[in-house]
Design an enzyme around this catalytic site. Structure first.
Site, PDB file in Angstrom:
ATOM      1  N   ARG A  23     -15.293   2.303  -3.091  1.00  0.00           N
ATOM      2  CA  ARG A  23     -14.637   2.047  -1.795  1.00  0.00           C
ATOM      3  C   ARG A  23     -15.558   2.380  -0.618  1.00  0.00           C
ATOM      4  O   ARG A  23     -15.082   2.727   0.472  1.00  0.00           O
ATOM      5  CB  ARG A  23     -13.335   2.849  -1.649  1.00  0.00           C
ATOM      6  CG  ARG A  23     -12.225   2.397  -2.562  1.00  0.00           C
ATOM      7  CD  ARG A  23     -11.736   1.004  -2.194  1.00  0.00           C
ATOM      8  NE  ARG A  23     -10.547   0.675  -2.943  1.00  0.00           N
ATOM      9  CZ  ARG A  23     -10.556   0.189  -4.197  1.00  0.00           C
ATOM     10  NH1 ARG A  23     -11.688  -0.032  -4.803  1.00  0.00           N
ATOM     11  NH2 ARG A  23      -9.427  -0.091  -4.807  1.00  0.00           N
ATOM     12  N   SER A  72      -3.315   0.963  -1.129  1.00  0.00           N
ATOM     13  CA  SER A  72      -3.444   2.374  -1.530  1.00  0.00           C
ATOM     14  C   SER A  72      -3.731   3.189  -0.274  1.00  0.00           C
ATOM     15  O   SER A  72      -4.673   2.887   0.451  1.00  0.00           O
ATOM     16  CB  SER A  72      -4.610   2.560  -2.494  1.00  0.00           C
ATOM     17  OG  SER A  72      -4.406   1.835  -3.671  1.00  0.00           O
ATOM     18  N   GLU A  75      -7.522   6.267   2.611  1.00  0.00           N
ATOM     19  CA  GLU A  75      -8.328   5.041   2.445  1.00  0.00           C
ATOM     20  C   GLU A  75      -8.317   4.117   3.677  1.00  0.00           C
ATOM     21  O   GLU A  75      -9.368   3.645   4.091  1.00  0.00           O
ATOM     22  CB  GLU A  75      -7.876   4.272   1.195  1.00  0.00           C
ATOM     23  CG  GLU A  75      -8.811   3.097   0.924  1.00  0.00           C
ATOM     24  CD  GLU A  75      -8.361   2.187  -0.207  1.00  0.00           C
ATOM     25  OE1 GLU A  75      -8.428   2.629  -1.350  1.00  0.00           O
ATOM     26  OE2 GLU A  75      -7.957   1.052   0.070  1.00  0.00           O
TER      27      GLU A  75
HETATM   28  N1  EPU Z   1       0.266   6.109 -11.486  1.00  0.00           N
HETATM   29  C1  EPU Z   1       1.289   6.979 -11.225  1.00  0.00           C
HETATM   30  N2  EPU Z   1       2.274   6.587 -10.342  1.00  0.00           N
HETATM   31  C2  EPU Z   1       2.277   5.388  -9.747  1.00  0.00           C
HETATM   32  C3  EPU Z   1       1.244   4.486 -10.021  1.00  0.00           C
HETATM   33  C4  EPU Z   1       0.239   4.875 -10.883  1.00  0.00           C
HETATM   34  O1  EPU Z   1       1.330   8.091 -11.733  1.00  0.00           O
HETATM   35  O2  EPU Z   1       3.184   5.120  -8.948  1.00  0.00           O
HETATM   36  C5  EPU Z   1      -0.817   6.554 -12.393  1.00  0.00           C
HETATM   37  C6  EPU Z   1      -0.687   5.998 -13.756  1.00  0.00           C
HETATM   38  O3  EPU Z   1      -1.100   6.985 -14.664  1.00  0.00           O
HETATM   39  C7  EPU Z   1      -1.670   4.848 -13.785  1.00  0.00           C
HETATM   40  C8  EPU Z   1      -2.755   5.344 -12.857  1.00  0.00           C
HETATM   41  O4  EPU Z   1      -2.054   6.112 -11.887  1.00  0.00           O
HETATM   42  O5  EPU Z   1      -2.138   4.594 -15.052  1.00  0.00           O
HETATM   43  C9  EPU Z   1      -3.549   4.237 -12.190  1.00  0.00           C
HETATM   44  O6  EPU Z   1      -2.655   3.406 -11.463  1.00  0.00           O
HETATM   45  P1  EPU Z   1      -3.038   1.899 -11.054  1.00  0.00           P
HETATM   46  O7  EPU Z   1      -3.506   1.172 -12.243  1.00  0.00           O
HETATM   47  O8  EPU Z   1      -1.906   1.333 -10.293  1.00  0.00           O
HETATM   48  O9  EPU Z   1      -4.298   2.049 -10.138  1.00  0.00           O
HETATM   49  P2  EPU Z   1      -4.636   3.029  -8.924  1.00  0.00           P
HETATM   50  O10 EPU Z   1      -5.774   3.885  -9.387  1.00  0.00           O
HETATM   51  O11 EPU Z   1      -3.461   3.721  -8.373  1.00  0.00           O
HETATM   52  C10 EPU Z   1      -6.475   1.449  -7.974  1.00  0.00           C
HETATM   53  C11 EPU Z   1      -6.868   0.931  -6.617  1.00  0.00           C
HETATM   54  C12 EPU Z   1      -6.005  -0.261  -6.229  1.00  0.00           C
HETATM   55  C13 EPU Z   1      -6.144  -1.327  -7.299  1.00  0.00           C
HETATM   56  C14 EPU Z   1      -5.712  -0.721  -8.637  1.00  0.00           C
HETATM   57  C15 EPU Z   1      -5.878  -1.678  -9.785  1.00  0.00           C
HETATM   58  C16 EPU Z   1      -7.695   2.825  -5.355  1.00  0.00           C
HETATM   59  C17 EPU Z   1      -7.410   3.847  -4.325  1.00  0.00           C
HETATM   60  N3  EPU Z   1      -6.706   1.998  -5.629  1.00  0.00           N
HETATM   61  O12 EPU Z   1      -5.167   1.974  -7.840  1.00  0.00           O
HETATM   62  O13 EPU Z   1      -6.516  -0.770  -5.017  1.00  0.00           O
HETATM   63  O14 EPU Z   1      -5.369  -2.466  -7.003  1.00  0.00           O
HETATM   64  O15 EPU Z   1      -6.530   0.422  -8.924  1.00  0.00           O
HETATM   65  O16 EPU Z   1      -7.200  -1.764 -10.148  1.00  0.00           O
HETATM   66  O17 EPU Z   1      -8.806   2.775  -5.890  1.00  0.00           O
HETATM   67  C18 EPU Z   1      -6.288  -0.498  -2.669  1.00  0.00           C
HETATM   68  O18 EPU Z   1      -7.385   0.053  -2.700  1.00  0.00           O
HETATM   69  O19 EPU Z   1      -5.659  -0.665  -1.590  1.00  0.00           O
HETATM   70  C19 EPU Z   1      -5.693  -0.918  -3.917  1.00  0.00           C
HETATM   71  C20 EPU Z   1      -4.479  -1.414  -3.987  1.00  0.00           C
END
Ligand code: EPU
Length: 351
Positions: A167, A244, A345
């Protein structure tokens, strides 16, 4: 060129928050960008460059100077290939990102299919090295054309010069405020296979006999994003967000051990992924949710999305002050319970 006055910025952001821009101009070409910059300088107006507005929190007071919205259009698929046989797409910074992804997938070119359904414009993608579902734009950006505000020159920065990280890039890091992104060159693989590294995607396609193609991968990503409220769907109240709200923290092994100890004492395990060889990236959404901020948290105008703990949502008429109050509360509580600082972010404008 005509400067508009007193233009509300909230409708130009996905979270729909923020006051007005004192002056505002849409620039449809490089020359118009240069003219707008000259005019902000001659009138001594602070300049803010706006793209798709999908990763911003604008203050309730708005912006006291000139907001320059980059509206440079164009998706040109060149006949030129790079040394790896990849096709070059030359894309105007003002193009809708998802329109470009759709065009690439229709042309059977791989490299950005997992980045389907992300709101915002092409110009914003190198700035925060947009990533999702196993892909990051740093893997496919060949170069970025910029206006250098230091000396007024147009420059073509190669991928290495952009200093991409998680990022991050020189555009939001060491050289913040110096460059305006005008065009981005993407190098995509013709007839390439879709990337399906990410667990959510593998689950989506589990049990299938054949490999998904690019178009199916695009649809799957859009579907998964919609389930998480990360796709702009008219009528979905969870969509008024800046995506995010926090980055996934990248911890040293020592910090990570401390976090694991805290989790173990509660009978929990933190979702973690290796990063940068010697670090671990942990899920910010998980930390938020296990600090008392469940999905759907908050009964006021600002709350947590009912579909993803990492999105702060505007439930209507919310202010930036209210968003920041919730942000502070989350940061304090996560730090107190888990010893981890969550970094915001979205970019703050006019505070
Ligand atoms: N999780 C929770 N609660 C939730 C959602 C997720 O506990 O409400 C936990 C779960 O264990 C899950 C893990 O978090 O397995 C990862 O969640 P997710 O796959 O939704 O990905 P994220 O790490 O929360 C990142 C990016 C997103 C991107 C997704 C998919 C960042 C800050 N965010 O989210 O990017 O779409 O991966 O690859 O890196 C953005 O940056 O605005 C964004 C949406």
């Amino acid at each position: 060129m005509e400067l508009l006055e007193n233009i509300p910025l909230a409708p130009l952001t996905t979270i729909r928050i923020g006051g007005a821009a004192k002056y505002f101009v849409d620039a449809h070409s490089i020359e118009e960008v240069q003219q707008a910059v000259a005019s902000s300088r001659s009138r001594e107006l602070p300049l803010f460059v706006l793209g798709g507005g999908s990763n911003l929190l604008v203050s309730d007071r708005g912006w006291p100077g000139l907001v320059l919205r980059i509206a440079i259009p164009g998706i040109e698929q060149s006949s030129r290939h790079d040394e790896h046989g990849r096709i070059i797409f030359d894309v105007g910074a003002g193009e809708s990102w998802d329109r470009f992804v759709s065009r690439a997938v229709m042309a059977h070119c791989a490299g950005v299919e997992c980045l389907s359904g992300i709101p915002g414009s092409v110009g914003g993608t190198p700035v925060q090295n947009v990533g999702a579902y196993g892909q990051e734009v740093s893997e496919t950006i060949e170069s970025v054309q910029v206006l250098d505000l230091k000396d007024g020159q147009l420059r073509e920065l190669c991928r290495e010069a952009c200093g991409f990280g998680y990022r991050s890039s020189i555009f939001n890091g060491s050289e913040r405020g110096r460059f305006i992104v005008l065009r981005v060159r993407y190098a995509l693989t013709p007839e390439g296979k879709p990337c399906s590294r990410y667990a959510d995607l593998q689950r989506h396609f589990a049990g299938r006999e054949t490999q998904p193609n690019l178009a199916e991968t695009r649809e799957a990503v859009r579907h998964i994003r919609a389930l998480k409220g990360m796709l702009i769907v008219p009528g979905d109240a969870d969509c008024f967000s800046a995506g995010s709200f926090f980055k996934n923290p990248v911890l040293t092994l020592e910090q990570h051990q401390d976090l694991e100890r805290r989790a173990a004492s509660r009978g929990l395990a933190v979702p973690s992924y290796p990063a940068l060889q010697t670090h671990m990236k942990v899920s910010a959404a998980w930390l938020v949710e296990r600090s008392g901020f469940a999905k759907g948290h908050g009964d006021g105008r600002v709350g947590i999305s009912s579909k993803h703990a990492l999105a702060i949502v505007n439930r209507g008429e919310a202010t930036a002050v209210e968003v920041l109050a919730l942000k502070d509360q989350i940061q304090h509580r996560v730090e107190a319970i888990w010893g981890v600082h969550l970094e915001m972010e979205p970019v703050m404008v006019g505070f």
